[in-house]
Design a protein around this motif. Sequence first.
Motif, short mmCIF file in Angstrom:
data_model
loop_
_atom_site.label_atom_id
_atom_site.label_comp_id
_atom_site.label_asym_id
_atom_site.label_seq_id
_atom_site.Cartn_x
_atom_site.Cartn_y
_atom_site.Cartn_z
N VAL A 20 0.84 -1.20 0.00
CA VAL A 20 0.00 0.00 0.00
C VAL A 20 0.88 1.25 0.00
N ILE A 21 1.82 1.29 0.94
CA ILE A 21 2.78 2.39 1.01
C ILE A 21 4.12 1.96 0.41
N ALA A 22 4.62 0.83 0.87
CA ALA A 22 5.92 0.33 0.41
C ALA A 22 5.77 -0.61 -0.77
N ASP A 23 6.53 -0.35 -1.82
CA ASP A 23 6.56 -1.22 -3.00
C ASP A 23 7.56 -2.35 -2.72
N ASP A 162 -4.37 -3.88 1.02
CA ASP A 162 -4.25 -4.55 -0.27
C ASP A 162 -4.51 -6.05 -0.17
N GLY A 163 -5.00 -6.51 0.98
CA GLY A 163 -5.22 -7.93 1.17
C GLY A 163 -6.60 -8.23 1.71
N VAL A 164 -7.08 -9.44 1.44
CA VAL A 164 -8.40 -9.83 1.94
C VAL A 164 -8.42 -9.86 3.46
N SER A 165 -7.27 -10.09 4.08
CA SER A 165 -7.22 -10.08 5.54
C SER A 165 -7.40 -8.66 6.09
N ASP A 166 -6.96 -7.65 5.34
CA ASP A 166 -7.21 -6.25 5.73
C ASP A 166 -8.71 -5.96 5.69
N VAL A 167 -9.35 -6.42 4.62
CA VAL A 167 -10.79 -6.21 4.47
C VAL A 167 -11.55 -6.92 5.59
N ALA A 177 -13.69 -0.43 4.76
CA ALA A 177 -12.58 -1.18 4.15
C ALA A 177 -12.36 -0.65 2.74
N VAL A 178 -11.23 0.02 2.53
CA VAL A 178 -10.88 0.54 1.22
C VAL A 178 -9.69 -0.26 0.69
N GLY A 179 -9.89 -0.94 -0.42
CA GLY A 179 -8.82 -1.72 -1.02
C GLY A 179 -8.04 -0.89 -2.03
N VAL A 180 -6.80 -1.31 -2.29
CA VAL A 180 -5.99 -0.65 -3.32
C VAL A 180 -5.63 -1.67 -4.39
N GLN A 185 -2.51 -8.25 -3.60
CA GLN A 185 -3.64 -9.06 -4.04
C GLN A 185 -4.52 -8.23 -4.98
N SER A 186 -5.27 -8.91 -5.82
CA SER A 186 -5.98 -8.24 -6.90
C SER A 186 -7.21 -7.48 -6.41
N ALA A 187 -7.59 -6.47 -7.19
CA ALA A 187 -8.82 -5.73 -6.90
C ALA A 187 -10.02 -6.66 -6.93
#
Length: 220
Positions: A20-23, A162-167, A177-180, A185-187
């Motif tokens: 999300v922040i770090a590539d 960026d992960g389903v566990s974040d959601v 829950a805002v995904g990137v 992981q994919s949108a």
Amino acid sequence: MSDSKAARARPIIVFDFDGVIADSHDVCAAACRWAAAELGHSDMPEKPFAELEAVTYEALAATISVDPERFAGLVCGALEARTTCAPIFFGVADIMMELSRDFDIAILSASDSDLINDFLITHGIWHLVKCVMGRDVPGSKTEKLLALKSAHDGKFVAMIGDGVSDVAAALHADVRAVGVAWGWQSARRLRASGADAIAMVPADLLDLIVVQELTEAPTR
């Protein structure tokens, strides 16, 4: 929380870190391949985190049948030993600076807090972040979200991940829950897991959070 603290509390936005922040995908994946090889496992997919339900080193270890604690320890040790810092996604620092004017920013991650703080210092954005809660801070992701929500008098804007566990953690904590779409992981997976919104590029976060004013608890 006292009345004076509640009056001072600003709404909080929580960012995941890796993806999300770090590539950092390629760096972390390389560390995982090395750790797996050290434990006698050489078959690791190119995108090892893409289909995980919990985006952690321990969860990845379980999929390749190696000891989760040893694997995670090796990976974290390899990452801490690096002398170079992962890049930051283009545009994210500017978005964080803009959001920090009206919101407190926290980072919640499966990475170590010291590694995250070193990254923030290296990229000159340490002053934008009020709180870092890495893997070294006890508690589940949901428990940490609830603690942050309580500390801000319930003024919780969104969990950005960026992960389903974040959601899943956000949904369990009853926060947005805002995904990137630029992460690990994919949108498509994030939408299917119940994300309230998807940011396709970092600039979308301003529209999703400021323009649409996601400052009220979601109705579920």
